[in-house]
Design a protein around this motif. Structure first.
Motif, PDB file in Angstrom:
ATOM      1  N   ASN A   1     -14.282   4.260   4.338  1.00  0.00           N
ATOM      2  CA  ASN A   1     -13.478   3.677   3.268  1.00  0.00           C
ATOM      3  C   ASN A   1     -11.993   3.946   3.542  1.00  0.00           C
ATOM      4  O   ASN A   1     -11.644   4.621   4.505  1.00  0.00           O
ATOM      5  CB  ASN A   1     -13.902   4.232   1.904  1.00  0.00           C
ATOM      6  N   LYS A   2     -11.137   3.400   2.690  1.00  0.00           N
ATOM      7  CA  LYS A   2      -9.689   3.530   2.890  1.00  0.00           C
ATOM      8  C   LYS A   2      -9.211   4.970   2.761  1.00  0.00           C
ATOM      9  O   LYS A   2      -8.264   5.368   3.434  1.00  0.00           O
ATOM     10  CB  LYS A   2      -8.943   2.617   1.917  1.00  0.00           C
TER      11      LYS A   2
ATOM     12  N   GLU B   1       2.271   5.682   7.605  1.00  0.00           N
ATOM     13  CA  GLU B   1       1.671   4.366   7.362  1.00  0.00           C
ATOM     14  C   GLU B   1       2.527   3.232   7.934  1.00  0.00           C
ATOM     15  O   GLU B   1       1.991   2.282   8.511  1.00  0.00           O
ATOM     16  CB  GLU B   1       1.444   4.155   5.861  1.00  0.00           C
TER      17      GLU B   1
ATOM     18  N   VAL C   1      -8.637  -1.507   8.531  1.00  0.00           N
ATOM     19  CA  VAL C   1      -8.508  -0.681   7.322  1.00  0.00           C
ATOM     20  C   VAL C   1      -8.497  -1.562   6.074  1.00  0.00           C
ATOM     21  O   VAL C   1      -9.103  -1.219   5.064  1.00  0.00           O
ATOM     22  CB  VAL C   1      -7.244   0.199   7.397  1.00  0.00           C
ATOM     23  N   GLN C   2      -7.849  -2.715   6.142  1.00  0.00           N
ATOM     24  CA  GLN C   2      -7.787  -3.604   4.990  1.00  0.00           C
ATOM     25  C   GLN C   2      -9.174  -4.068   4.569  1.00  0.00           C
ATOM     26  O   GLN C   2      -9.411  -4.330   3.391  1.00  0.00           O
ATOM     27  CB  GLN C   2      -6.921  -4.827   5.283  1.00  0.00           C
TER      28      GLN C   2
ATOM     29  N   ASP D   1     -12.473   0.406  -1.101  1.00  0.00           N
ATOM     30  CA  ASP D   1     -11.593   1.440  -1.664  1.00  0.00           C
ATOM     31  C   ASP D   1     -12.376   2.695  -1.786  1.00  0.00           C
ATOM     32  O   ASP D   1     -12.141   3.732  -1.558  1.00  0.00           O
ATOM     33  CB  ASP D   1     -11.058   1.027  -3.034  1.00  0.00           C
TER      34      ASP D   1
END
Length: 62
Positions: free
Chosen positions: A28-29, A43, A57-58, A62
């Motif tokens: 997950n993120k 980042e 990653v996108q 979440d």
């Protein structure tokens, strides 16, 4: 050039490869963010220097 603009350059090729593998393994993120923190990659640098990984990653939940 600001010192903060070249942080990704401090990673060896091996570290860059390991970063990519760890990003692909993230579930997950939040885990992806932990990977960036572990490798000390801001980042903004990640988005600029690793656009393909940023897309991975996108797509993570979440």
């Amino acid at each position: 050039m600001d010192d903060n603009d070249c942080g990704f350059l401090l990673l060896s090729e091996r570290e860059r490869s390991a970063l990519g593998l760890d990003i692909h393994r993230a579930a997950n993120k939040a885990e992806a963010a932990q990977v960036l923190h572990r490798y000390d990659v801001p980042e903004a640098d990640f988005l600029r220097e690793f656009p393909d990984l940023a897309k991975v990653v996108q797509l993570l939940p979440d």
